[in-house]
Design a protein around this motif. Structure first.
Motif, PDB file in Angstrom:
ATOM      1  N   ASN A 270       0.768  -1.238   0.000  1.00  0.00           N
ATOM      2  CA  ASN A 270       0.000   0.000   0.000  1.00  0.00           C
ATOM      3  C   ASN A 270       0.801   1.293   0.000  1.00  0.00           C
ATOM      4  O   ASN A 270       0.243   2.369   0.067  1.00  0.00           O
ATOM      5  N   SER A 271       2.115   1.212  -0.025  1.00  0.00           N
ATOM      6  CA  SER A 271       2.866   2.467  -0.095  1.00  0.00           C
ATOM      7  C   SER A 271       4.210   2.222  -0.768  1.00  0.00           C
ATOM      8  O   SER A 271       4.678   1.093  -0.864  1.00  0.00           O
ATOM      9  N   ARG A 272       4.785   3.305  -1.202  1.00  0.00           N
ATOM     10  CA  ARG A 272       6.087   3.193  -1.859  1.00  0.00           C
ATOM     11  C   ARG A 272       7.121   2.611  -0.918  1.00  0.00           C
ATOM     12  O   ARG A 272       7.928   1.770  -1.294  1.00  0.00           O
ATOM     13  N   ARG A 273       7.084   3.105   0.317  1.00  0.00           N
ATOM     14  CA  ARG A 273       8.110   2.632   1.254  1.00  0.00           C
ATOM     15  C   ARG A 273       7.963   1.149   1.535  1.00  0.00           C
ATOM     16  O   ARG A 273       8.947   0.427   1.663  1.00  0.00           O
ATOM     17  N   ASN A 274       6.707   0.683   1.634  1.00  0.00           N
ATOM     18  CA  ASN A 274       6.499  -0.738   1.836  1.00  0.00           C
ATOM     19  C   ASN A 274       6.975  -1.534   0.633  1.00  0.00           C
ATOM     20  O   ASN A 274       7.488  -2.641   0.772  1.00  0.00           O
ATOM     21  N   ALA A 275       6.791  -0.981  -0.544  1.00  0.00           N
ATOM     22  CA  ALA A 275       7.247  -1.674  -1.746  1.00  0.00           C
ATOM     23  C   ALA A 275       8.768  -1.829  -1.704  1.00  0.00           C
ATOM     24  O   ALA A 275       9.311  -2.897  -2.005  1.00  0.00           O
ATOM     25  N   GLY A 324      17.440 -10.530  -7.589  1.00  0.00           N
ATOM     26  CA  GLY A 324      16.308 -11.113  -8.300  1.00  0.00           C
ATOM     27  C   GLY A 324      14.949 -10.545  -7.919  1.00  0.00           C
ATOM     28  O   GLY A 324      13.918 -11.066  -8.321  1.00  0.00           O
ATOM     29  N   ALA A 325      14.925  -9.456  -7.128  1.00  0.00           N
ATOM     30  CA  ALA A 325      13.656  -8.832  -6.745  1.00  0.00           C
ATOM     31  C   ALA A 325      13.716  -7.349  -7.088  1.00  0.00           C
ATOM     32  O   ALA A 325      14.792  -6.794  -7.255  1.00  0.00           O
ATOM     33  N   ALA A 326      12.550  -6.709  -7.188  1.00  0.00           N
ATOM     34  CA  ALA A 326      12.547  -5.271  -7.475  1.00  0.00           C
ATOM     35  C   ALA A 326      11.296  -4.648  -6.906  1.00  0.00           C
ATOM     36  O   ALA A 326      10.325  -5.344  -6.616  1.00  0.00           O
ATOM     37  N   PHE A 327      11.344  -3.340  -6.726  1.00  0.00           N
ATOM     38  CA  PHE A 327      10.110  -2.628  -6.380  1.00  0.00           C
ATOM     39  C   PHE A 327       9.714  -1.745  -7.554  1.00  0.00           C
ATOM     40  O   PHE A 327      10.533  -1.439  -8.423  1.00  0.00           O
ATOM     41  N   HIS A 328       8.448  -1.366  -7.553  1.00  0.00           N
ATOM     42  CA  HIS A 328       7.903  -0.609  -8.680  1.00  0.00           C
ATOM     43  C   HIS A 328       6.857   0.343  -8.144  1.00  0.00           C
ATOM     44  O   HIS A 328       5.916  -0.082  -7.481  1.00  0.00           O
ATOM     45  N   HIS A 329       7.043   1.621  -8.340  1.00  0.00           N
ATOM     46  CA  HIS A 329       5.999   2.578  -7.959  1.00  0.00           C
ATOM     47  C   HIS A 329       6.146   3.844  -8.787  1.00  0.00           C
ATOM     48  O   HIS A 329       7.129   4.021  -9.509  1.00  0.00           O
ATOM     49  N   ALA A 330       5.157   4.724  -8.657  1.00  0.00           N
ATOM     50  CA  ALA A 330       5.122   5.897  -9.530  1.00  0.00           C
ATOM     51  C   ALA A 330       6.257   6.868  -9.230  1.00  0.00           C
ATOM     52  O   ALA A 330       6.513   7.784  -9.998  1.00  0.00           O
ATOM     53  N   VAL A 352       8.296  -8.820  -8.058  1.00  0.00           N
ATOM     54  CA  VAL A 352       8.216  -7.359  -8.043  1.00  0.00           C
ATOM     55  C   VAL A 352       7.198  -6.972  -6.978  1.00  0.00           C
ATOM     56  O   VAL A 352       6.087  -7.512  -6.949  1.00  0.00           O
ATOM     57  N   SER A 353       7.604  -6.092  -6.073  1.00  0.00           N
ATOM     58  CA  SER A 353       6.635  -5.574  -5.099  1.00  0.00           C
ATOM     59  C   SER A 353       6.235  -4.185  -5.572  1.00  0.00           C
ATOM     60  O   SER A 353       7.082  -3.357  -5.885  1.00  0.00           O
ATOM     61  N   ALA A 354       4.939  -3.963  -5.636  1.00  0.00           N
ATOM     62  CA  ALA A 354       4.476  -2.765  -6.340  1.00  0.00           C
ATOM     63  C   ALA A 354       3.320  -2.097  -5.618  1.00  0.00           C
ATOM     64  O   ALA A 354       2.575  -2.728  -4.876  1.00  0.00           O
ATOM     65  N   THR A 355       3.199  -0.805  -5.862  1.00  0.00           N
ATOM     66  CA  THR A 355       1.982  -0.092  -5.480  1.00  0.00           C
ATOM     67  C   THR A 355       0.985  -0.312  -6.618  1.00  0.00           C
ATOM     68  O   THR A 355       1.375  -0.784  -7.681  1.00  0.00           O
ATOM     69  N   PRO A 356      -0.276   0.052  -6.418  1.00  0.00           N
ATOM     70  CA  PRO A 356      -1.277  -0.311  -7.431  1.00  0.00           C
ATOM     71  C   PRO A 356      -1.075   0.284  -8.828  1.00  0.00           C
ATOM     72  O   PRO A 356      -1.741  -0.147  -9.757  1.00  0.00           O
ATOM     73  N   THR A 357      -0.163   1.219  -9.000  1.00  0.00           N
ATOM     74  CA  THR A 357       0.101   1.750 -10.339  1.00  0.00           C
ATOM     75  C   THR A 357       0.304   0.636 -11.347  1.00  0.00           C
ATOM     76  O   THR A 357      -0.147   0.720 -12.488  1.00  0.00           O
ATOM     77  N   LEU A 358       1.018  -0.383 -10.911  1.00  0.00           N
ATOM     78  CA  LEU A 358       1.371  -1.455 -11.831  1.00  0.00           C
ATOM     79  C   LEU A 358       0.131  -2.232 -12.249  1.00  0.00           C
ATOM     80  O   LEU A 358       0.043  -2.721 -13.363  1.00  0.00           O
ATOM     81  N   ALA A 359      -0.828  -2.322 -11.335  1.00  0.00           N
ATOM     82  CA  ALA A 359      -2.049  -3.049 -11.669  1.00  0.00           C
ATOM     83  C   ALA A 359      -2.835  -2.274 -12.701  1.00  0.00           C
ATOM     84  O   ALA A 359      -3.517  -2.830 -13.545  1.00  0.00           O
ATOM     85  N   ALA A 360      -2.733  -0.968 -12.628  1.00  0.00           N
ATOM     86  CA  ALA A 360      -3.574  -0.123 -13.456  1.00  0.00           C
ATOM     87  C   ALA A 360      -3.265  -0.265 -14.928  1.00  0.00           C
ATOM     88  O   ALA A 360      -4.145  -0.527 -15.730  1.00  0.00           O
TER      89      ALA A 360
END
Ligand code: ADP
Length: 802
Positions: A270-275, A324-330, A352-360
């Motif tokens: 739910n947040s960039r920092r969590n991602a 082998g992991a990454a985060f993704h947010h706006a 990839v751990s992401a905020t909902p931007t990626l789902a959109a």
């Protein structure tokens, strides 16, 4: 089959085959049958990853290729234009604009030109006129309409992505009104709206006079479910073991289990920092599974990431990617996002751990999806709020890679048996909410009524109501009279504040009203800013001159500092008094002290266009004290402590203003994030908003000939560069920035001119021996160094025009 597509460019079938698209997915075929390639309006409500983009492309490509070939009369009309006009693709987020542009750029090989329009809200974007496809956010399109961009008259097709977002209280009304305006400008334009699966797609279709494709079809089977304890519980009633070891987190257990089967996982938080935190942790889970070759390639991606920029985020991302992991947010740089998405699609990255931007909007399918956080912090509603079913289903829809996986699995995480049941009820079995227009609310109408009148879409109250009749709200409402009542309230507000004039039935925008509309300000923000600036001029000027004419004792009689006003001084003021200030100013400009940066930051922070920081426990006391200490700096009267809500708002604005002040006083970013409990992206967000609002304040002040103009400009440039006054000149040079400006200043290089003539060794020492940086900076300053004679003159224009 793609060879049988009617009315599309000749090259398209081959192109699609090269992309691996041989035949249409069923919802796409339905869209073609409904006439999407022949100019018909269409609403497509279909699941994530079921090929909406192709529907949009079919519409746009056939429209710009010259419109409906079957209809002779129509074809003639279209032939008169050079081509079939421009196609506009509206995205909900700025971050998605470049994504879509890149996707459409594959058509440039066939001679089509693609442009993206983001950024400044004040230009008409004339250069876009020559484009065949333009990608823009709805806010940007709205502002283009307000600025009379002439090319908008050549639109042959508009596609709205994620149209279900008309439901969003803040941004939905903009989309709704903008679509209504575009359709008014171009009555023959084709309108295509793409939506996630929603309950009431038929209402959207009715609103847009469109055919409807409403489908649940998915290219790959999806199983939704919940992880609880040691098992995955799926919607078909099955359970599969998924043990969590020792002190492992459930997400890590799922990622590990998926890896054992050579699959990838997308984790929504739910947040960039969590991602960012999740990616860091999950890299430890993934790392042991990587082959030697993968490790090597990932190292390559990591170093590309570091090459993009030299920031902490860049470093953190590269570290995670190596594992082998990454985060993704706006908040990521576009280049970073692209590297992450590509590596995930190439199956190099496993998580990839992401905020909902990626789902959109981004097409990154994966074997499993974990929706780790189903609540998110929502300031307006106060505290953590559950995500909507629609959002969760969109995230879940990213599970399953067609052609690679037998099926996709998407799960939420439960901590208790009760929660397991709750999540099944709330999300797994639930239908998405219906989409409702949020237009009939004052804040939305304030902005849009003014803009609608200012740009000539309506010239009377009746005309306005008639225009509003073309919105989704009108389609949905059964409550007659409600919209009319709100419209009347809003019109009264706009008149009182001198943004609109009414003569008989005739409505028109004042010159001030036009300015406010073009500046893209909420009229209430404009009113707050104008009142504040006028109040300052009246009270601050008075103290020096003891202007007798309004009979008030000047504050400096008590020996108060300039600019001092007390709440009781001003409480009795009425609007009339404030209004006179502008015209009857009987003091010279130079006698009125500039408002302080703090005063101005506070002024813009209390407008509805600024998303304020929240008061946490303890903040109340702290900021009350600050408020009394710095009362003299405020533009306008501080509310009394007994007016709870207004006083708290004042303090939230003060907290926000102090963050801006810290930033403009060169406080370290790390310190600011700690002091206010925010992320670096939030600082950027506040700074950008402040910059825009102060720029608008500057325009308003100069239009109204107010004395505060220079002070506003200073406050704006300081916050723009994040520096004290004396560094503004240096920090404006490209490549310098706040830290380097301070180092140069401390080394005796105080201005751009100093830098131009500086000794290279001094600059090098000030920049801690970084040869390349020193050269770039010198070059950008236009350094007079014979050894650099050959270097191209630098592009100073952007600086000079700021
Ligand atoms: P949406 O926008 O609906 O979320 P996309 O348009 O991104 O989904 O499509 C998802 C994926 O499906 C893309 O990789 C796209 O290339 C692919 N795709 C779309 N239509 C077809 C088709 N008819 N045949 C094969 N693949 C397709």
């Amino acid at each position: 089959d793609v060879a049988d597509l009617p009315s599309v460019p000749d090259w398209l079938p081959d192109h699609l085959r090269n992309e691996g698209i041989e035949s249409l997915y069923p919802p796409q075929a339905e869209a073609v049958e409904a006439g999407v390639t022949r100019g018909q309006n269409l609403v497509a409500s279909i699941p994530t990853a079921s090929g909406k983009t192709l529907i949009a492309q079919l519409a746009m490509l056939s429209a710009i290729a010259g419109g409906p070939a079957e209809d002779a009369a129509e074809a003639d009309k279209d032939d008169e234009r050079a081509a079939g006009g421009t196609a506009l693709y509206i995205v909900p987020l700025r971050a998605l604009a470049s994504e879509k542009k890149a996707e459409f750029e594959e058509f440039e090989q066939y001679g089509l030109d693609v442009g993206v329009s983001t950024g400044n809200y004040e230009s008409e974007g004339g250069w876009l006129a020559s484009k065949d496809i333009v990608v823009a956010t709805s806010e940007k399109v709205d502002s283009l309409v307000r600025n009379d961009a002439p090319w908008l008259e050549d639109l042959s097709c508009v596609v709205t992505d994620e149209v279900h977002l008309v439901d969003d209280g803040e941004r939905g009304p903009t989309l709704e009104v903008t679509l209504a305006k575009l359709r008014r400008i171009n009555p023959d334009m084709q309108t295509v709206a793409l939506s996630a699966t929603i309950g009431n797609a038929a209402e959207l279709a009715e609103w847009l006079d469109a055919h409807l494709v409403d489908s649940d079809w998915r290219p790959i089977e999806l199983q939704k479910g919940v992880h609880y304890g040691q098992a995955l519980h799926l919607e078909d009633g099955s359970q599969s073991e998924l043990p969590v070891r020792g002190n492992e987190k459930p997400t890590a257990a799922i990622v590990r289990d998926t890896l054992e089967d050579e699959g990838s996982t997308l984790v929504f938080v739910n947040s960039r920092r969590n991602a960012e935190a999740a990616a860091r942790r999950l890299a430890n889970t993934v790392e042991p599974f990587l082959s030697g070759e993968e490790r090597e390639k990932l190292q390559g991606v990591a170093s590309e990431i570091r090459d993009v920029s030299d920031t902490e985020t860049s470093d953190d991302l590269a570290d995670a990617v190596a594992g082998g992991a990454a985060f993704h947010h706006a908040g990521l740089a576009p280049e970073h996002r692209e590297l992450v998405e590509d590596a995930f699609r190439d199956r190099l990255l496993k998580v990839v751990s992401a905020t909902p931007t990626l789902a959109a909007g981004v097409n990154t399918p994966s074997r499993r999806v974990v929706v780790r956080d189903w609540r998110r912090y929502d300031g307006t509603a106060g505290g953590m709020q559950p995500l909507s079913v629609l959002e969760v289903h969109q995230m879940m829809g990213r599970a399953g890679r067609p052609g690679l996986d037998p099926y996709g699995e998407a799960v939420l995480l439960a901590n208790s048996h009760d929660e397991l049941d709750e999540l099944f009820e709330r999300y797994v079995w639930a239908d998405p909410e219906p989409v409702r227009s949020k237009l009939a609310a004052e804040p939305a109408l304030r902005t849009h009524l003014l803009a609608t009148v200012a740009s000539g879409f309506a010239r009377s109250r009746e005309g306005l109501l008639d225009f509003l009749d073309r919105t989704l709200y009108a389609t949905q409402t059964t409550e007659s009279g409600r919209l009319e009542a709100v419209v009347d309230d809003v019109l009264a507000y706009l008149q009182v504040n001198d943004f609109l004039e009414r003569e008989g039935d005739e409505l028109s925008a004042t010159s001030l009203g036009h300015t406010v509309s073009r500046l893209y300000l909420d009229p209430m923000s404009a009113a707050e800013i104008i009142d504040g600036l006028r109040e300052w001029e009246r009270t601050a000027g008075q103290q020096d001159t003891q202007s007798p004419h309004d009979g008030r004792e000047a504050a400096d009689a008590d020996g108060e500092p300039p600019g001092f006003t007390t709440a009781s001084d001003l409480v009795s003021d009425d609007d009339g008094g404030a209004e006179e200030g502008g015209e009857e100013r009987n003091v010279e400009d130079d006698e009125i002290p500039d408002p302080t940066a703090m005063g101005l930051y506070h002024l813009v922070s209390r407008t509805p266009d600024m998303y304020q920081l929240y008061l946490r426990s303890g903040d109340q006391e702290e900021y009350s004290m600050v408020a009394y200490e710095r009362e003299a700096e405020f533009l306008g009267a501080m509310p009394s402590e007994y007016e709870d809500n207004r006083f708290d708002d004042w303090l939230s604005a003060l907290k926000t203003a102090r963050l801006l002040e810290d930033w403009a006083s060169e406080v370290d970013e790390d310190q600011i994030t700690e002091r206010y409990g925010v992320g670096p992206g939030d600082i950027r967000g506040k700074v950008e908003t402040a910059q825009w609002l102060l720029g608008a304040a500057e325009s308003l002040a100069s239009e109204l000939d107010l004395a505060a103009t220079p002070g506003v400009r200073k406050a704006r440039t300081r916050v723009e560069h994040g520096v004290r006054e004396e560094l503004v000149d240096l920090a404006g040079i490209r490549g310098v920035g706040r830290k380097r400006a301070r180092r140069l200043f401390d080394a005796g290089i105080e201005t751009r001119a100093d830098l131009r003539d500086a000794d290279k060794s001094v600059v090098l020492a000030a920049l801690r021996g970084r040869e390349k940086t020193a050269e770039t900076v010198l070059e950008n300053a236009g350094h007079r160094d014979p050894s650099m004679e050959d270097v191209e003159p630098s592009d100073d224009v952007s600086y000079e025009r700021r």
